[in-house]
Write a protein that holds these residues in place. Sequence first.
Motif, PDB file in Angstrom:
ATOM      1  N   GLN A 128      -1.612   1.817  -1.944  1.00  0.00           N
ATOM      2  CA  GLN A 128      -1.841   2.993  -2.793  1.00  0.00           C
ATOM      3  C   GLN A 128      -2.809   3.970  -2.126  1.00  0.00           C
ATOM      4  N   GLN A 129      -3.815   3.460  -1.450  1.00  0.00           N
ATOM      5  CA  GLN A 129      -4.743   4.330  -0.722  1.00  0.00           C
ATOM      6  C   GLN A 129      -4.008   5.079   0.391  1.00  0.00           C
ATOM      7  N   ASP A 130      -3.110   4.384   1.078  1.00  0.00           N
ATOM      8  CA  ASP A 130      -2.299   5.046   2.111  1.00  0.00           C
ATOM      9  C   ASP A 130      -1.452   6.154   1.497  1.00  0.00           C
ATOM     10  N   ILE A 131      -0.814   5.847   0.378  1.00  0.00           N
ATOM     11  CA  ILE A 131       0.026   6.847  -0.297  1.00  0.00           C
ATOM     12  C   ILE A 131      -0.802   8.063  -0.683  1.00  0.00           C
ATOM     13  N   ASN A 132      -1.979   7.835  -1.252  1.00  0.00           N
ATOM     14  CA  ASN A 132      -2.862   8.941  -1.648  1.00  0.00           C
ATOM     15  C   ASN A 132      -3.258   9.784  -0.449  1.00  0.00           C
ATOM     16  N   ARG A 133      -3.592   9.111   0.669  1.00  0.00           N
ATOM     17  CA  ARG A 133      -3.989   9.831   1.882  1.00  0.00           C
ATOM     18  C   ARG A 133      -2.823  10.683   2.402  1.00  0.00           C
ATOM     19  N   SER A 152       5.302  -0.379  -1.096  1.00  0.00           N
ATOM     20  CA  SER A 152       4.746  -0.621  -2.426  1.00  0.00           C
ATOM     21  C   SER A 152       5.815  -1.171  -3.361  1.00  0.00           C
ATOM     22  N   ASN A 153       7.012  -0.616  -3.290  1.00  0.00           N
ATOM     23  CA  ASN A 153       8.108  -1.066  -4.150  1.00  0.00           C
ATOM     24  C   ASN A 153       8.600  -2.455  -3.764  1.00  0.00           C
ATOM     25  N   ASP A 154       8.563  -2.779  -2.463  1.00  0.00           N
ATOM     26  CA  ASP A 154       9.061  -4.063  -1.978  1.00  0.00           C
ATOM     27  C   ASP A 154       8.049  -5.195  -2.115  1.00  0.00           C
ATOM     28  N   ASP A 194      -4.919 -12.291  -6.062  1.00  0.00           N
ATOM     29  CA  ASP A 194      -5.916 -11.375  -5.505  1.00  0.00           C
ATOM     30  C   ASP A 194      -5.405 -10.725  -4.228  1.00  0.00           C
ATOM     31  N   LYS A 195      -4.713 -11.496  -3.410  1.00  0.00           N
ATOM     32  CA  LYS A 195      -4.160 -10.966  -2.163  1.00  0.00           C
ATOM     33  C   LYS A 195      -3.131  -9.878  -2.470  1.00  0.00           C
ATOM     34  N   TYR A 196      -2.308 -10.106  -3.473  1.00  0.00           N
ATOM     35  CA  TYR A 196      -1.304  -9.131  -3.890  1.00  0.00           C
ATOM     36  C   TYR A 196      -1.985  -7.845  -4.356  1.00  0.00           C
ATOM     37  N   GLU A 197      -2.996  -7.969  -5.205  1.00  0.00           N
ATOM     38  CA  GLU A 197      -3.690  -6.792  -5.730  1.00  0.00           C
ATOM     39  C   GLU A 197      -4.369  -6.008  -4.612  1.00  0.00           C
ATOM     40  N   THR A 198      -4.966  -6.711  -3.657  1.00  0.00           N
ATOM     41  CA  THR A 198      -5.617  -6.045  -2.529  1.00  0.00           C
ATOM     42  C   THR A 198      -4.591  -5.292  -1.693  1.00  0.00           C
TER      43      THR A 198
END
Length: 156
Positions: free
Chosen positions: A58-63, A38-40, A48-52
Amino acid sequence: MTNSNFDLKKEVLGIVLKRTQERIDMIESALETAQDSSNDDTKSSAGDKYETSREMIQQDINRYQKQLLEANKDLQQLNSIATAGDDRPEFVRLGSLVQTDTGLYLIATSIGALTIRDNNIFVISPVSPIGQLLIGKEIGDSFTFNKTTQQITAIC
């Protein structure tokens, strides 16, 4: 239950504690990798590709954070079982090693089957279907699980 069963219980708890700590280490490593990603991740011309990509990370981090929270709860619970005294409980509760006429169950956390000293031991959560059947039972009580009736012969 014999002293060898108390020793067996301690050995099983040791293995379960080790596996839980290994699980925590793996989750922490995966979480760190996801946070590094995420930081890199730099914004490219394709917004749009960046946001996706950022959202997926972020979903991985939350999981991973949820998994880590649950694994730490399991570890805390296992540590409380491991430090509890070697009393002889009259009924099945969290931390009990239950011997039935067909098997052994440790009520702790969901790990599954372990084989220790030629004993097959099912390490189960108290909220699992069989765990719910066992909690509160006493020596001599019977229960039916998957159309098989078992009788409790000892509790440690």
